[in-house]
Scaffold this motif. Structure first.
Motif, PDB file in Angstrom:
ATOM      1  N   LYS A 201      47.630  99.626  15.154  1.00 26.73           N
ATOM      2  CA  LYS A 201      48.005 100.836  16.464  1.00 26.73           C
ATOM      3  C   LYS A 201      46.597 100.816  17.360  1.00 26.73           C
ATOM      4  CE  LYS A 201      51.798 102.636  14.520  1.00 26.73           C
ATOM      5  NZ  LYS A 201      52.613 103.813  15.083  1.00 26.73           N
ATOM      6  N   ILE A 202      47.134 101.537  18.710  1.00 25.94           N
ATOM      7  CA  ILE A 202      45.919 101.375  19.597  1.00 25.94           C
ATOM      8  C   ILE A 202      45.248 102.651  19.252  1.00 25.94           C
ATOM      9  CG2 ILE A 202      45.688 101.514  22.138  1.00 25.94           C
ATOM     10  CD1 ILE A 202      48.232  99.856  22.471  1.00 25.94           C
ATOM     11  N   LEU A 203      43.928 102.507  19.122  1.00 25.16           N
ATOM     12  CA  LEU A 203      43.058 103.633  19.615  1.00 25.16           C
ATOM     13  C   LEU A 203      42.643 103.865  20.887  1.00 25.16           C
ATOM     14  CD1 LEU A 203      41.761 105.542  18.740  1.00 25.16           C
ATOM     15  CD2 LEU A 203      40.001 104.516  17.095  1.00 25.16           C
ATOM     16  N   GLY A 204      41.762 102.895  21.214  1.00 26.02           N
ATOM     17  CA  GLY A 204      41.129 102.837  22.512  1.00 26.02           C
ATOM     18  C   GLY A 204      41.480 103.153  24.008  1.00 26.02           C
ATOM     19  N   SER A 209      45.608 103.145  27.965  1.00 25.87           N
ATOM     20  CA  SER A 209      45.877 103.189  29.264  1.00 25.87           C
ATOM     21  C   SER A 209      46.172 101.537  30.587  1.00 25.87           C
ATOM     22  CB  SER A 209      44.820 103.945  30.014  1.00 25.87           C
ATOM     23  OG  SER A 209      43.368 103.674  30.494  1.00 25.87           O
ATOM     24  N   SER A 210      46.496 101.411  29.615  1.00 25.43           N
ATOM     25  CA  SER A 210      46.302  99.701  30.528  1.00 25.43           C
ATOM     26  C   SER A 210      47.825  99.197  30.521  1.00 25.43           C
ATOM     27  CB  SER A 210      45.952  98.945  30.237  1.00 25.43           C
ATOM     28  OG  SER A 210      45.582  97.035  30.062  1.00 25.43           O
ATOM     29  N   PHE A 211      48.448  99.022  30.835  1.00 25.24           N
ATOM     30  CA  PHE A 211      50.348  98.764  30.908  1.00 25.24           C
ATOM     31  C   PHE A 211      50.460  96.962  30.828  1.00 25.24           C
ATOM     32  CE2 PHE A 211      53.720  96.839  33.017  1.00 25.24           C
ATOM     33  CZ  PHE A 211      54.198  97.391  32.803  1.00 25.24           C
ATOM     34  N   GLY A 212      48.792  96.237  31.064  1.00 26.11           N
ATOM     35  CA  GLY A 212      49.052  94.825  30.801  1.00 26.11           C
ATOM     36  C   GLY A 212      48.445  94.629  29.031  1.00 26.11           C
ATOM     37  N   GLU A 213      47.742  95.310  28.900  1.00 25.81           N
ATOM     38  CA  GLU A 213      47.118  95.145  27.963  1.00 25.81           C
ATOM     39  C   GLU A 213      46.694  95.843  26.470  1.00 25.81           C
ATOM     40  OE1 GLU A 213      41.850  94.788  28.148  1.00 25.81           O
ATOM     41  OE2 GLU A 213      42.080  94.229  26.356  1.00 25.81           O
ATOM     42  N   SER A 214      47.785  96.021  26.814  1.00 26.66           N
ATOM     43  CA  SER A 214      48.354  97.744  25.434  1.00 26.66           C
ATOM     44  C   SER A 214      48.771  96.364  24.548  1.00 26.66           C
ATOM     45  CB  SER A 214      48.974  98.951  25.785  1.00 26.66           C
ATOM     46  OG  SER A 214      50.092  98.608  26.341  1.00 26.66           O
ATOM     47  N   HIS A 215      50.023  96.116  25.075  1.00 31.85           N
ATOM     48  CA  HIS A 215      51.135  95.497  24.130  1.00 31.85           C
ATOM     49  C   HIS A 215      50.019  93.997  23.815  1.00 31.85           C
ATOM     50  CE1 HIS A 215      54.971  96.244  24.772  1.00 31.85           C
ATOM     51  NE2 HIS A 215      54.485  97.728  24.977  1.00 31.85           N
ATOM     52  N   PRO A 237      29.952  91.374  21.856  1.00 31.17           N
ATOM     53  CA  PRO A 237      29.748  91.698  22.636  1.00 31.17           C
ATOM     54  C   PRO A 237      31.080  91.813  23.465  1.00 31.17           C
ATOM     55  CG  PRO A 237      29.050  88.948  22.601  1.00 31.17           C
ATOM     56  CD  PRO A 237      30.184  90.123  21.041  1.00 31.17           C
ATOM     57  N   TYR A 238      31.122  92.534  24.731  1.00 33.79           N
ATOM     58  CA  TYR A 238      32.723  92.448  25.599  1.00 33.79           C
ATOM     59  C   TYR A 238      32.950  92.085  27.063  1.00 33.79           C
ATOM     60  CZ  TYR A 238      29.731  96.875  27.281  1.00 33.79           C
ATOM     61  OH  TYR A 238      28.541  97.012  27.923  1.00 33.79           O
ATOM     62  N   ARG A 239      34.139  91.985  27.297  1.00 32.94           N
ATOM     63  CA  ARG A 239      34.048  91.951  28.505  1.00 32.94           C
ATOM     64  C   ARG A 239      34.990  93.013  29.290  1.00 32.94           C
ATOM     65  NH1 ARG A 239      35.891  86.508  29.856  1.00 32.94           N
ATOM     66  NH2 ARG A 239      35.809  87.273  32.002  1.00 32.94           N
ATOM     67  N   HIS A 240      33.692  93.088  30.760  1.00 27.97           N
ATOM     68  CA  HIS A 240      34.879  93.963  31.709  1.00 27.97           C
ATOM     69  C   HIS A 240      34.880  93.701  32.323  1.00 27.97           C
ATOM     70  CE1 HIS A 240      31.657  92.989  34.643  1.00 27.97           C
ATOM     71  NE2 HIS A 240      30.977  92.534  33.550  1.00 27.97           N
ATOM     72  N   ASP A 241      36.120  92.355  33.025  1.00 29.15           N
ATOM     73  CA  ASP A 241      36.580  91.888  34.042  1.00 29.15           C
ATOM     74  C   ASP A 241      37.635  91.437  33.667  1.00 29.15           C
ATOM     75  OD1 ASP A 241      35.410  90.102  32.902  1.00 29.15           O
ATOM     76  OD2 ASP A 241      34.325  89.182  34.328  1.00 29.15           O
ATOM     77  N   ALA A 242      38.331  91.498  31.798  1.00 33.37           N
ATOM     78  CA  ALA A 242      39.086  90.397  31.827  1.00 33.37           C
ATOM     79  C   ALA A 242      39.786  91.267  30.923  1.00 33.37           C
ATOM     80  CB  ALA A 242      39.149  89.131  31.908  1.00 33.37           C
ATOM     81  N   PHE A 243      40.842  90.832  29.913  1.00 38.31           N
ATOM     82  CA  PHE A 243      41.446  91.157  28.816  1.00 38.31           C
ATOM     83  C   PHE A 243      40.268  90.706  27.145  1.00 38.31           C
ATOM     84  CE2 PHE A 243      45.993  91.349  29.404  1.00 38.31           C
ATOM     85  CZ  PHE A 243      46.060  92.573  30.824  1.00 38.31           C
ATOM     86  N   GLN A 244      40.383  91.695  26.396  1.00 36.89           N
ATOM     87  CA  GLN A 244      39.056  91.639  25.396  1.00 36.89           C
ATOM     88  C   GLN A 244      39.850  89.745  25.100  1.00 36.89           C
ATOM     89  OE1 GLN A 244      35.839  93.503  25.399  1.00 36.89           O
ATOM     90  NE2 GLN A 244      37.335  93.446  27.288  1.00 36.89           N
ATOM     91  N   PRO A 245      38.583  89.091  24.466  1.00 42.54           N
ATOM     92  CA  PRO A 245      38.483  88.266  23.755  1.00 42.54           C
ATOM     93  C   PRO A 245      39.452  88.950  22.322  1.00 42.54           C
ATOM     94  CG  PRO A 245      36.335  87.987  24.037  1.00 42.54           C
ATOM     95  CD  PRO A 245      37.319  89.610  24.539  1.00 42.54           C
TER      96      PRO A 245
END
Ligand SMILES: [Fe+2]
Length: 271
Positions: A201-204, A209-215, A237-245
């Motif tokens: 499940k999504i927690l974050g 709140s993201s249409f693209g990244e939730s699924h 590390p994380y990305r702030h400019d793209a979907f997370q890898p």
């Protein structure tokens, strides 16, 4: 946070600053960053955009998000049409978990953001995206902040975890290690996944709140999903400019909360 879209340079001296901040904000280190919401300034179009985003996201999420998130939407009456009025929201939220929302013109600096969390105050961007930019955000707007973050702040244990993350952030920045707290925040609050009755499940808030990244976060075969631990969160590390890898996945919401609450400022620096 350092690269987190949830915070930015601000508006000190902005003409929109409240001449009389609420008494509970007086003297706090973040007092200068808050503005009056001026709910009546949101246009009919703004309210329609909220309604469109809300309806679309609730349908998209279905049961893909942890159940306390859906409970929070109901408890806080976020399904009421139009951009929520913060004062009305606080009337329900504050007696429940001690959290309040405040309006800010945009991103606030990391140390301000963490200090607000430590005081159980959540800053809400006082604007909403346009209809033409439904899926593109340069900075978090009130839909991300309110829809993504606030439902979970009605959950008592999560609310305490979020306050603790604020305290850890303040301590880490004071020690010159803000990036450690930023990564913990990112992987526990913004882009976390967790299991609930064995289901992923999504927690974050950034995912909810993201249409693209939730699924994408739940279903893509192109990303890594690694077991959550605070040690891994602090060092991933994380990305702030793209979907997370990569996403960190806890056994349960309770695991995330317990591990974060058990983390001390000292240990955060040593992980
Ligand atoms: Fe956020």
């Amino acid at each position: 946070m350092l690269d987190d879209p949830c915070k930015t340079p601000p508006p000190i001296g902005s003409a929109d600053r409240s001449p009389s901040p609420p008494p509970w904000a007086a003297g706090r280190s973040w007092e200068a960053y808050i503005v009056p919401q001026r709910w009546e300034s949101f246009s009919g179009e703004d309210h329609e955009v909220w309604d469109l985003l809300f309806a679309r996201q609730v349908e998209l999420l279905g049961s893909r998000v942890v159940s306390p998130f859906l409970d929070g939407i109901d408890l806080l009456r976020l399904s009421h049409p139009g951009v929520p009025e913060l004062a009305e929201l606080n009337v329900i939220l504050e007696p429940r978990t001690g959290w309040r929302t405040v309006a800010v013109p945009g991103l606030v600096p990391d140390e301000v953001f963490f200090a607000m969390l430590a005081d159980r105050v959540f800053p809400v961007g006082n604007f909403i995206r346009t209809r033409e930019q439904l899926d593109y955000l340069e900075a978090p707007d009130c839909f991300h902040d309110l829809f993504g973050h606030i439902p979970m702040l009605a959950h008592h244990d999560y609310a305490e975890m979020a306050r603790h993350v604020g305290e850890l952030g303040v301590a880490a920045i004071a020690a010159g290690e803000g990036q450690r707290a930023a990564r913990l925040y990112w992987h526990s609050v913004e882009f976390a996944l967790c299991r609930e009755h064995e289901e992923l499940k999504i927690l974050g808030a950034g995912l909810a709140s993201s249409f693209g990244e939730s699924h994408f976060s739940l279903e893509s075969d192109e990303v890594e999903r690694l077991p959550f631990s605070v040690g891994r969160a602090v060092n991933t590390p994380y990305r702030h400019d793209a979907f997370q890898p990569r996403y960190l996945v806890s056994h349960s919401l309770e695991q995330t909360i317990a591990e974060v609450l058990a983390l001390t400022g000292e240990r955060l620096l040593a992980l």
